[in-house]
Design an enzyme around this catalytic site. Structure first.
Site, short mmCIF file in Angstrom:
data_model
loop_
_atom_site.label_atom_id
_atom_site.label_comp_id
_atom_site.label_asym_id
_atom_site.label_seq_id
_atom_site.Cartn_x
_atom_site.Cartn_y
_atom_site.Cartn_z
N HIS A 52 62.27 53.71 57.81
CA HIS A 52 61.19 53.73 58.80
C HIS A 52 60.46 52.39 58.84
CE1 HIS A 52 56.92 54.72 59.96
NE2 HIS A 52 57.59 55.14 61.02
N GLU A 55 62.52 49.87 60.73
CA GLU A 55 62.38 50.03 62.18
C GLU A 55 61.13 49.32 62.69
OE1 GLU A 55 59.90 52.89 64.67
OE2 GLU A 55 61.14 54.02 63.27
#
Length: 424
Positions: A52, A55
């Site tokens: 995450h 990203e």
């Protein structure tokens, strides 16, 4: 049912990278993206939350572009750019006019192959994610979902929150990000997809330019997940109880997958569903209630979710479980036909935008290694009969329950009592 004939083109590079495009007549824009078959469940013990964070960091600067330049290059032509992390994949997407396809692919290729992971930017984005984690803690309807999956899959990557934990997020370094990319962003687990006003050759050219020299390889595969069940209760001074009650579901590869999806739809997928009618309309025990089935590549989890007043806890549980058991025995032809129509509309609605089409195509390539024609999906839905749907519901009831609840819980029945009622 007559379905439109899609205009697909597919190319696979020598290193295993797949490129799929779908031309859509009368559409002026193009949606495109890069999907990687690696997500939160691919993280090692010390990497919780790394996919995450990666990203987030993708838009913070490359060897050729600053963070501002990444945003401006896309927005100067009216486009937008985004990314998302899930349990089993990560995607980086953009939407632009068809004439700007090459530019968008250049930006996406740049951030995926030449991000600098600047330490200053990392520290700033780390703070953003820590705030994101704190926000979930303050939102019981979000937090209960994390607790639910964590309880269903305890001590496993699949059960960990995608956002990570403060202690792991605080420890990540630029080298950790580079290492995750080198290990998991491998050609055989990547697919580039574009739909709309797209030229297939332009997309293939960009794929060759950015990924053509990357050595073949798929990287490590995430360990299998095993549903366990159990309970997690957080006693808090809230106005209502937020609860999820679950049972072991099916993988999207399982032969009973479609029957289980349809059972969930009949039970609690709409306002005509049995749960909605029994819980909301007849008794007013909850503002909303639903049933869901979350499938993964090797497992799945079925559940019921609702929020209700503390004094209604026992009544809600009794009605929800009785409705679940009764549906597994008495689901009707009329209800199944309605559920099939609702599922088909959901499938076909995804074809109405370029964005919906690229997500469908990418997931299919990552899951099956091929494009699954829409008529094949519709046929699988139509092939499910009443007895198969009832059997799918009865099969759910043979597993250990998962209970996650947040709020004033003193009147919520004990786990053993809930498990016993589910067994009948």
């Amino acid at each position: 049912m007559t379905l439109p004939r899609p205009d697909y083109r597919e190319t696979r590079l020598e290193n295993g990278l797949t490129i799929v495009t779908e031309a859509m007549p009368h559409v002026a824009t193009v949606a495109l993206g890069v999907w990687i078959g690696a997500g939160a469940r691919d993280e090692a013990e010390g990497e919780h939350g790394l996919s995450h964070l990666l990203e987030h960091m993708a838009f913070k600067g490359t060897e050729r572009r600053s963070a501002q330049a990444i945003a401006e290059d896309i927005e100067n032509v009216g486009g937008d750019i985004n990314a998302a992390t899930s349990v089993e994949y990560t995607c980086y997407t953009a939407r632009v006019l068809g004439e700007d396809t090459a530019l968008a692919l250049d930006v996406l290729g740049d951030i995926l192959t030449a991000s600098t992971f600047d330490p200053t930017e990392l520290e700033r984005e780390r703070g953003v994610i820590l705030q994101e984690i704190a926000a979930v803690e303050d939102a019981p309807d979000d937090l209960v979902g994390d607790l639910f999956v964590e309880t269903a899959y305890p001590g496993q990557p699949l059960g960990r929150p995608i956002l990570g934990r403060p202690e792991t997020v605080s420890a990540f370094t630029p080298d950790a990000l580079r290492g995750f990319v080198a290990t998991h962003y491998r050609p055989e687990r990547m697919v580039i997809v574009a739909a709309g006003a797209v030229d297939h050759d332009v997309v293939v050219d960009a794929a060759h330019r950015f990924y053509g020299v990357t050595p073949a390889g798929s990287g490590p595969i995430a360990p299998p997940a095993t549903y366990r069940g159990g309970e997690k209760r957080l006693q808090r001074k809230h106005e209502q109880v937020n609860l999820m009650l679950g049972l072991p579901g099916r993988s999207f590869r399982d032969e009973d997958y479609y029957a289980t999806q349809l059972f969930a739809q009949v039970l609690g997928g709409s306002i005509s569903s049995r749960l909605w009618q029994e819980v909301r309309e007849k008794r007013g025990l909850a503002y909303s209630v639903d049933a869901f089935h979350w499938p993964f590549s090797d497992t799945g989890v079925f559940g019921i979710g609702a929020g209700f007043a503390e004094g209604d806890a026992k009544a809600f549980m009794d009605v929800a479980i009785d409705t679940l058991r009764e549906t597994a025995e008495t689901l009707t032809e009329v209800e199944l036909a309605r559920a099939k129509a609702q599922v088909k509309v959901g499938l076909l609605a995804a074809l109405e935008t370029p964005g919906g089409r690229i997500e469908r195509l990418a997931r299919q390539i990552l899951a099956w290694g091929r494009i699954v024609p829409m008529h094949e999906l519709v046929e699988r839905v139509e092939a499910v009969d009443v007895e198969a749907t009832r059997a799918a519901g009865r099969a759910l009831l043979t597993g250990a329950p998962t209970l996650a609840a947040i709020g004033p819980l003193k009147t919520l029945p004990k786990y053993a009592a809930i498990a016993g009622r589910l067994r009948g």
